[in-house]
Motif scaffolding. Structure first.
Motif, mmCIF file in Angstrom:
data_model
loop_
_atom_site.group_PDB
_atom_site.id
_atom_site.type_symbol
_atom_site.label_atom_id
_atom_site.label_comp_id
_atom_site.label_asym_id
_atom_site.label_seq_id
_atom_site.Cartn_x
_atom_site.Cartn_y
_atom_site.Cartn_z
ATOM 1 N N GLY A 26 0.811 -1.206 0.000
ATOM 2 C CA GLY A 26 0.000 0.000 0.000
ATOM 3 C C GLY A 26 0.847 1.259 0.000
ATOM 4 O O GLY A 26 2.039 1.211 0.285
ATOM 5 N N ARG A 27 0.201 2.339 -0.334
ATOM 6 C CA ARG A 27 0.841 3.657 -0.320
ATOM 7 C C ARG A 27 -0.170 4.671 0.200
ATOM 8 O O ARG A 27 -1.357 4.589 -0.104
ATOM 9 C CB ARG A 27 1.254 4.100 -1.724
ATOM 10 N N SER A 28 0.320 5.639 0.945
ATOM 11 C CA SER A 28 -0.547 6.726 1.403
ATOM 12 C C SER A 28 0.101 8.051 1.037
ATOM 13 O O SER A 28 1.321 8.158 0.932
ATOM 14 C CB SER A 28 -0.783 6.643 2.916
ATOM 15 N N ILE A 35 -5.144 6.715 0.090
ATOM 16 C CA ILE A 35 -4.512 5.458 0.484
ATOM 17 C C ILE A 35 -4.788 4.503 -0.668
ATOM 18 O O ILE A 35 -5.943 4.255 -1.027
ATOM 19 C CB ILE A 35 -5.101 4.878 1.785
ATOM 20 N N LEU A 37 -4.165 0.681 -2.236
ATOM 21 C CA LEU A 37 -3.836 -0.695 -1.887
ATOM 22 C C LEU A 37 -3.734 -1.542 -3.143
ATOM 23 O O LEU A 37 -4.442 -1.292 -4.127
ATOM 24 C CB LEU A 37 -4.920 -1.298 -0.997
ATOM 25 N N THR A 49 -2.690 -4.015 6.050
ATOM 26 C CA THR A 49 -2.118 -2.977 5.191
ATOM 27 C C THR A 49 -2.799 -1.637 5.426
ATOM 28 O O THR A 49 -2.135 -0.592 5.484
ATOM 29 C CB THR A 49 -2.212 -3.393 3.709
ATOM 30 N N HIS A 52 -1.491 -0.298 8.644
ATOM 31 C CA HIS A 52 -0.102 0.119 8.412
ATOM 32 C C HIS A 52 -0.073 1.528 7.797
ATOM 33 O O HIS A 52 0.669 2.404 8.252
ATOM 34 C CB HIS A 52 0.569 -0.905 7.484
ATOM 35 N N GLU A 53 -0.886 1.744 6.776
ATOM 36 C CA GLU A 53 -0.917 3.056 6.119
ATOM 37 C C GLU A 53 -1.506 4.131 7.030
ATOM 38 O O GLU A 53 -1.059 5.282 7.015
ATOM 39 C CB GLU A 53 -1.682 2.972 4.793
ATOM 40 N N HIS A 56 1.253 5.332 9.217
ATOM 41 C CA HIS A 56 2.107 6.266 8.468
ATOM 42 C C HIS A 56 1.470 7.650 8.421
ATOM 43 O O HIS A 56 2.146 8.662 8.629
ATOM 44 C CB HIS A 56 2.328 5.771 7.035
ATOM 45 N N ASP A 68 7.541 7.581 10.934
ATOM 46 C CA ASP A 68 7.003 7.488 9.585
ATOM 47 C C ASP A 68 7.997 6.839 8.625
ATOM 48 O O ASP A 68 7.618 6.090 7.733
ATOM 49 C CB ASP A 68 6.608 8.878 9.088
ATOM 50 N N GLU A 71 9.929 1.517 8.485
ATOM 51 C CA GLU A 71 8.952 0.482 8.121
ATOM 52 C C GLU A 71 8.869 -0.633 9.159
ATOM 53 O O GLU A 71 7.801 -1.211 9.358
ATOM 54 C CB GLU A 71 9.287 -0.111 6.753
ATOM 55 N N SER A 78 1.495 -1.887 13.587
ATOM 56 C CA SER A 78 0.259 -2.272 12.896
ATOM 57 C C SER A 78 -0.105 -3.719 13.188
ATOM 58 O O SER A 78 -1.278 -4.031 13.422
ATOM 59 C CB SER A 78 0.368 -2.021 11.390
#
Length: 89
Positions: A26-28, A35, A37, A49, A52-53, A56, A68, A71, A78
């Motif tokens: 994933g990315r935020s 966000i 996924l 996930t 987790h985001e 962040h 932040d 990881e 998370s």
């Protein structure tokens, strides 16, 4: 899906593996309020996930740059929080 984190709205989407991803699920992006996924994850992996985001995002919105950027710490938090939430419904 729209969700609120720290009084800011985020759009949660699932998509095929984007070209700009070399790893991760994933990315935020705080500035864009997104966000993203990877599509097709098992439900438990998807939940982990998302959390987790969210960690962040909370860290990024509160000047917790060391958290932040780490990881491992985000992953441990998370996983631990998700285990707590699942075990204490």
């Amino acid at each position: 899906m729209k969700i609120i984190i720290c009084h800011q709205q985020f759009e949660l989407t699932e998509e095929d593996i984007p070209i700009d991803w070399t790893h991760g699920m994933g990315r935020s992006n705080i500035a864009r309020g997104t966000i993203r996924l990877r599509a097709g994850m098992a439900p438990g992996v998807r939940e982990a996930t998302i959390l987790h985001e969210i960690i962040h995002i909370i860290a990024g919105m509160n000047d917790l740059r060391k958290l932040d950027d780490d990881e491992t710490i985000v992953g441990v938090l998370s996983t631990g929080l998700l285990d707590f939430l699942r075990g204490n419904k």
